[in-house]
Design a protein around this motif. Structure first.
Motif, PDB file in Angstrom:
ATOM      1  N   SER A 247       0.910  -1.260  -0.046  1.00 42.23           N
ATOM      2  CA  SER A 247       0.147   0.004   0.063  1.00 42.23           C
ATOM      3  C   SER A 247       0.768   1.302  -0.176  1.00 42.23           C
ATOM      4  O   SER A 247       2.064   0.985   0.290  1.00 42.23           O
ATOM      5  CB  SER A 247      -1.024   0.102   1.397  1.00 42.23           C
ATOM      6  OG  SER A 247      -0.236   0.336   2.397  1.00 42.23           O
ATOM      7  N   GLN A 248       0.054   2.454  -0.246  1.00 43.75           N
ATOM      8  CA  GLN A 248       1.114   3.598  -0.321  1.00 43.75           C
ATOM      9  C   GLN A 248       1.633   3.977   1.290  1.00 43.75           C
ATOM     10  O   GLN A 248       2.520   4.726   1.016  1.00 43.75           O
ATOM     11  CB  GLN A 248       0.011   4.861  -0.675  1.00 43.75           C
ATOM     12  CG  GLN A 248      -0.394   4.671  -2.290  1.00 43.75           C
ATOM     13  CD  GLN A 248       0.931   4.904  -3.174  1.00 43.75           C
ATOM     14  OE1 GLN A 248       1.801   5.533  -2.860  1.00 43.75           O
ATOM     15  NE2 GLN A 248       0.668   4.731  -4.364  1.00 43.75           N
ATOM     16  N   SER A 249       1.051   3.362   2.128  1.00 41.89           N
ATOM     17  CA  SER A 249       1.370   4.026   3.289  1.00 41.89           C
ATOM     18  C   SER A 249       2.791   3.222   3.696  1.00 41.89           C
ATOM     19  O   SER A 249       3.485   3.759   4.602  1.00 41.89           O
ATOM     20  CB  SER A 249       0.691   3.022   4.611  1.00 41.89           C
ATOM     21  OG  SER A 249       0.503   1.935   4.508  1.00 41.89           O
ATOM     22  N   HIS A 250       3.467   2.552   2.967  1.00 39.66           N
ATOM     23  CA  HIS A 250       4.660   2.066   2.996  1.00 39.66           C
ATOM     24  C   HIS A 250       5.945   2.888   2.078  1.00 39.66           C
ATOM     25  O   HIS A 250       6.996   2.675   2.353  1.00 39.66           O
ATOM     26  CB  HIS A 250       4.993   0.679   2.625  1.00 39.66           C
ATOM     27  CG  HIS A 250       3.979  -0.571   3.531  1.00 39.66           C
ATOM     28  ND1 HIS A 250       4.660  -0.496   4.934  1.00 39.66           N
ATOM     29  CD2 HIS A 250       3.172  -1.142   3.141  1.00 39.66           C
ATOM     30  CE1 HIS A 250       3.704  -1.379   5.233  1.00 39.66           C
ATOM     31  NE2 HIS A 250       2.851  -1.906   4.554  1.00 39.66           N
ATOM     32  N   MET A 251       5.270   3.884   1.414  1.00 37.89           N
ATOM     33  CA  MET A 251       6.171   4.382   0.784  1.00 37.89           C
ATOM     34  C   MET A 251       7.357   5.341   1.335  1.00 37.89           C
ATOM     35  O   MET A 251       8.301   5.432   0.544  1.00 37.89           O
ATOM     36  CB  MET A 251       5.306   5.707  -0.255  1.00 37.89           C
ATOM     37  CG  MET A 251       6.057   6.582  -1.072  1.00 37.89           C
ATOM     38  SD  MET A 251       4.899   7.242  -2.185  1.00 37.89           S
ATOM     39  CE  MET A 251       3.749   8.220  -1.235  1.00 37.89           C
ATOM     40  N   LEU A 252       7.090   5.758   2.481  1.00 41.67           N
ATOM     41  CA  LEU A 252       8.006   6.771   3.188  1.00 41.67           C
ATOM     42  C   LEU A 252       9.268   5.725   3.429  1.00 41.67           C
ATOM     43  O   LEU A 252      10.428   6.238   3.860  1.00 41.67           O
ATOM     44  CB  LEU A 252       7.640   7.264   4.356  1.00 41.67           C
ATOM     45  CG  LEU A 252       6.599   8.497   3.983  1.00 41.67           C
ATOM     46  CD1 LEU A 252       5.826   9.178   5.369  1.00 41.67           C
ATOM     47  CD2 LEU A 252       7.405   9.703   3.046  1.00 41.67           C
ATOM     48  N   ALA A 253       9.364   4.449   3.430  1.00 44.19           N
ATOM     49  CA  ALA A 253      10.297   3.421   3.866  1.00 44.19           C
ATOM     50  C   ALA A 253      11.462   3.727   3.006  1.00 44.19           C
ATOM     51  O   ALA A 253      12.563   3.671   3.449  1.00 44.19           O
ATOM     52  CB  ALA A 253       9.999   2.046   3.842  1.00 44.19           C
ATOM     53  N   LEU A 254      11.599   3.994   1.844  1.00 44.52           N
ATOM     54  CA  LEU A 254      12.420   4.544   1.066  1.00 44.52           C
ATOM     55  C   LEU A 254      13.094   5.851   1.542  1.00 44.52           C
ATOM     56  O   LEU A 254      14.285   5.920   1.611  1.00 44.52           O
ATOM     57  CB  LEU A 254      12.055   4.994  -0.575  1.00 44.52           C
ATOM     58  CG  LEU A 254      11.555   3.572  -1.371  1.00 44.52           C
ATOM     59  CD1 LEU A 254      10.693   3.999  -2.377  1.00 44.52           C
ATOM     60  CD2 LEU A 254      12.855   2.888  -1.690  1.00 44.52           C
ATOM     61  N   ASP A 255      12.350   6.799   1.940  1.00 42.80           N
ATOM     62  CA  ASP A 255      12.970   8.078   2.117  1.00 42.80           C
ATOM     63  C   ASP A 255      13.682   8.006   3.854  1.00 42.80           C
ATOM     64  O   ASP A 255      14.612   8.659   3.937  1.00 42.80           O
ATOM     65  CB  ASP A 255      11.825   9.236   2.197  1.00 42.80           C
ATOM     66  CG  ASP A 255      11.718   9.759   0.847  1.00 42.80           C
ATOM     67  OD1 ASP A 255      12.458   9.295  -0.056  1.00 42.80           O
ATOM     68  OD2 ASP A 255      10.370  10.035   0.601  1.00 42.80           O
TER      69      ASP A 255
END
Length: 196
Positions: free
Chosen positions: A110-118
């Motif tokens: 989901s989009q909620s995991h996107m910040l794992a990259l940053d």
């Protein structure tokens, strides 16, 4: 120029590896030479015990050292990049990405995991002295669909991100070869002196 396609997925096939291969094909179409490294193919015992004398690990590190740029792909598990990828990054020297341009790519549920990259991957890449860390490409499982009949199907938004990311990578490489600052490449926060 050589661009390394580095897959940190423990499974095969995987969405992140398929997305990475797709990006590699686009780079090839644009005249770039790519080489692939799948961390899951390295000897697990040597990787987990950081056996720096292992010939396969030495070959993998040499492949990375020769590349001018790296497209690094990982699945996101529990809001973090894969442990397999972490094991590989841990065996690199402190300046293991020195002078390199890096394009991070990830897939997740989901989009909620996107910040794992940053917040997870980007600081590690910066700590390894990456010259430029470009804007990440993150796709949810529903945006990267594989079927045997049609192959990889990308959501329009992801297709545009891939196009933008590959062109930015190439522009950054050209700028680097000319000795100029990379155009719109995003410098690592640590190298810029900004907080992560």
């Amino acid at each position: 120029m050589t661009i390394l396609l580095l897959s940190g997925s423990p499974s095969s096939p995987s969405r992140s590896a398929r997305l990475l291969n797709f990006i590699g094909e686009r780079l090839n179409e644009l005249g770039q030479r790519t080489v692939s490294l799948h961390v899951r193919d390295l000897p697990a015992q040597a990787l987990l015990h950081a056996d720096f004398s292992d010939p396969e690990l030495l070959a993998a590190k040499a492949l990375l050292a020769k590349a001018e740029a790296i497209v690094i792909a990982t699945p996101i598990y529990k809001a973090a990049y894969s442990g397999l990828l972490k094991s590989f990054l841990d065996i690199l020297p402190q300046d293991g990405l020195d002078g390199k341009i890096v394009l991070p790519v990830a897939t997740g549920g989901s989009q909620s995991h996107m910040l794992a990259l940053d917040y997870g991957l980007r600081p590690v890449l910066a700590a390894l002295s990456a010259r430029h860390i470009l804007s990440s490409i993150y796709a949810t499982d529903s945006q990267v669909v594989w079927t045997d009949g049609q192959g990889l199907q990308l959501d329009d938004a992801i297709s545009r991100r891939v196009q933008d990311g590959t062109h930015l990578l190439l522009d950054s490489l050209v700028s680097l070869q000319r000795g100029k600052p990379a155009g719109q490449a995003v410098q690592s926060p640590i190298l810029n002196g900004l907080p992560c």
